[in-house]
Write a protein that holds these residues in place. Sequence first.
Motif, PDB file in Angstrom:
ATOM      1  N   PRO A 178      39.954  38.901  31.757  1.00  0.00           N
ATOM      2  CA  PRO A 178      38.898  39.695  32.391  1.00  0.00           C
ATOM      3  C   PRO A 178      39.328  41.148  32.598  1.00  0.00           C
ATOM      4  O   PRO A 178      40.524  41.427  32.746  1.00  0.00           O
ATOM      5  N   THR A 179      38.367  42.037  32.597  1.00  0.00           N
ATOM      6  CA  THR A 179      38.577  43.428  32.993  1.00  0.00           C
ATOM      7  C   THR A 179      37.587  43.744  34.098  1.00  0.00           C
ATOM      8  O   THR A 179      36.400  43.414  33.988  1.00  0.00           O
ATOM      9  N   VAL A 180      38.069  44.370  35.151  1.00  0.00           N
ATOM     10  CA  VAL A 180      37.207  44.778  36.258  1.00  0.00           C
ATOM     11  C   VAL A 180      37.092  46.298  36.242  1.00  0.00           C
ATOM     12  O   VAL A 180      38.096  47.008  36.180  1.00  0.00           O
ATOM     13  N   VAL A 181      35.874  46.780  36.273  1.00  0.00           N
ATOM     14  CA  VAL A 181      35.610  48.216  36.340  1.00  0.00           C
ATOM     15  C   VAL A 181      34.935  48.494  37.674  1.00  0.00           C
ATOM     16  O   VAL A 181      33.937  47.845  38.030  1.00  0.00           O
ATOM     17  N   THR A 188      42.958  48.504  37.416  1.00  0.00           N
ATOM     18  CA  THR A 188      44.112  47.742  36.918  1.00  0.00           C
ATOM     19  C   THR A 188      44.811  46.951  38.020  1.00  0.00           C
ATOM     20  O   THR A 188      45.632  46.085  37.730  1.00  0.00           O
ATOM     21  N   GLY A 189      44.507  47.237  39.258  1.00  0.00           N
ATOM     22  CA  GLY A 189      45.177  46.546  40.357  1.00  0.00           C
ATOM     23  C   GLY A 189      44.610  45.173  40.654  1.00  0.00           C
ATOM     24  O   GLY A 189      45.161  44.430  41.471  1.00  0.00           O
ATOM     25  N   ILE A 190      43.503  44.812  39.995  1.00  0.00           N
ATOM     26  CA  ILE A 190      42.873  43.516  40.233  1.00  0.00           C
ATOM     27  C   ILE A 190      43.293  42.546  39.142  1.00  0.00           C
ATOM     28  O   ILE A 190      43.183  42.833  37.957  1.00  0.00           O
ATOM     29  N   GLU A 197      41.297  36.017  49.748  1.00  0.00           N
ATOM     30  CA  GLU A 197      41.859  36.911  50.771  1.00  0.00           C
ATOM     31  C   GLU A 197      42.215  38.275  50.167  1.00  0.00           C
ATOM     32  O   GLU A 197      41.984  39.322  50.800  1.00  0.00           O
ATOM     33  N   GLN A 198      42.752  38.268  48.964  1.00  0.00           N
ATOM     34  CA  GLN A 198      43.094  39.536  48.306  1.00  0.00           C
ATOM     35  C   GLN A 198      41.847  40.337  47.982  1.00  0.00           C
ATOM     36  O   GLN A 198      41.829  41.559  48.112  1.00  0.00           O
ATOM     37  N   TRP A 199      40.803  39.648  47.542  1.00  0.00           N
ATOM     38  CA  TRP A 199      39.540  40.338  47.294  1.00  0.00           C
ATOM     39  C   TRP A 199      38.997  40.939  48.585  1.00  0.00           C
ATOM     40  O   TRP A 199      38.483  42.062  48.594  1.00  0.00           O
ATOM     41  N   GLU A 200      39.101  40.208  49.681  1.00  0.00           N
ATOM     42  CA  GLU A 200      38.603  40.715  50.964  1.00  0.00           C
ATOM     43  C   GLU A 200      39.366  41.971  51.372  1.00  0.00           C
ATOM     44  O   GLU A 200      38.774  42.958  51.817  1.00  0.00           O
ATOM     45  N   ASN A 206      38.502  49.624  49.698  1.00  0.00           N
ATOM     46  CA  ASN A 206      37.846  50.458  48.694  1.00  0.00           C
ATOM     47  C   ASN A 206      36.363  50.709  48.911  1.00  0.00           C
ATOM     48  O   ASN A 206      35.778  51.582  48.264  1.00  0.00           O
ATOM     49  N   VAL A 207      35.740  49.957  49.801  1.00  0.00           N
ATOM     50  CA  VAL A 207      34.317  50.132  50.045  1.00  0.00           C
ATOM     51  C   VAL A 207      34.128  50.783  51.402  1.00  0.00           C
ATOM     52  O   VAL A 207      34.471  50.211  52.436  1.00  0.00           O
ATOM     53  N   ALA A 208      33.589  51.982  51.371  1.00  0.00           N
ATOM     54  CA  ALA A 208      33.402  52.715  52.626  1.00  0.00           C
ATOM     55  C   ALA A 208      32.245  52.126  53.429  1.00  0.00           C
ATOM     56  O   ALA A 208      31.266  51.656  52.853  1.00  0.00           O
TER      57      ALA A 208
END
Length: 208
Positions: A178-181, A188-190, A197-200, A206-208
Amino acid sequence: MALAPKFAGQKFTALGNAQTLHTLELYLDYVCPFSQKTFNTIYTSVIPLIRQKYASKVQILFRQQIQPWHPSSTLVHEAGVAVLKIEPGKFWDFSKALFDDSKSFYDVNVVNETRNQSYQRLAKIGAKVGINEEKMFELLKIPDKPAEDGTLNIGNGVTNDLKVLVKMNRMTGVHVTPTVVFNGVVETGISSSFSAEQWEEWLEKNVA
């Protein structure tokens, strides 16, 4: 990248909110085991989290990334396009059902299967999430006779739409799945091994 209305089933926006600040694009292949890991975490953990905390801030786009060294990749993604044409609101549920059964479309499991037999199995997976099986197979099946003008590369009912999706992906230059944009930039850090938990943590950062 803009998303044509006819591909709207690939887009997730919580609470139907069309105005979002951040866009996560997921380039996934249905017969890639690492794509499956990413999708399952997104589907079961990240989407509920976005609904709860980021409903007006984040949207997700599922980008179907065909990996041609797996010949069945084209077939399974054609099935995804068929769902977009028939009932786009069920695209994500169909994708979950297909990923759950994706190993049955890996190379060694389809090598002795005809193309239309693969399509029949894909239509049955569609039926599991409420897609009309007969209608889906009609879109996917390939005739075994030339067209009236003698054409042999006839294609099927989703070929033209699939060409558009392939062209869109080629314009971005994405190769690995997979590639996440995130907001137009490859993140690249995903990793495919990202936990809920890492996604959270990542979203919070990253989301203001």
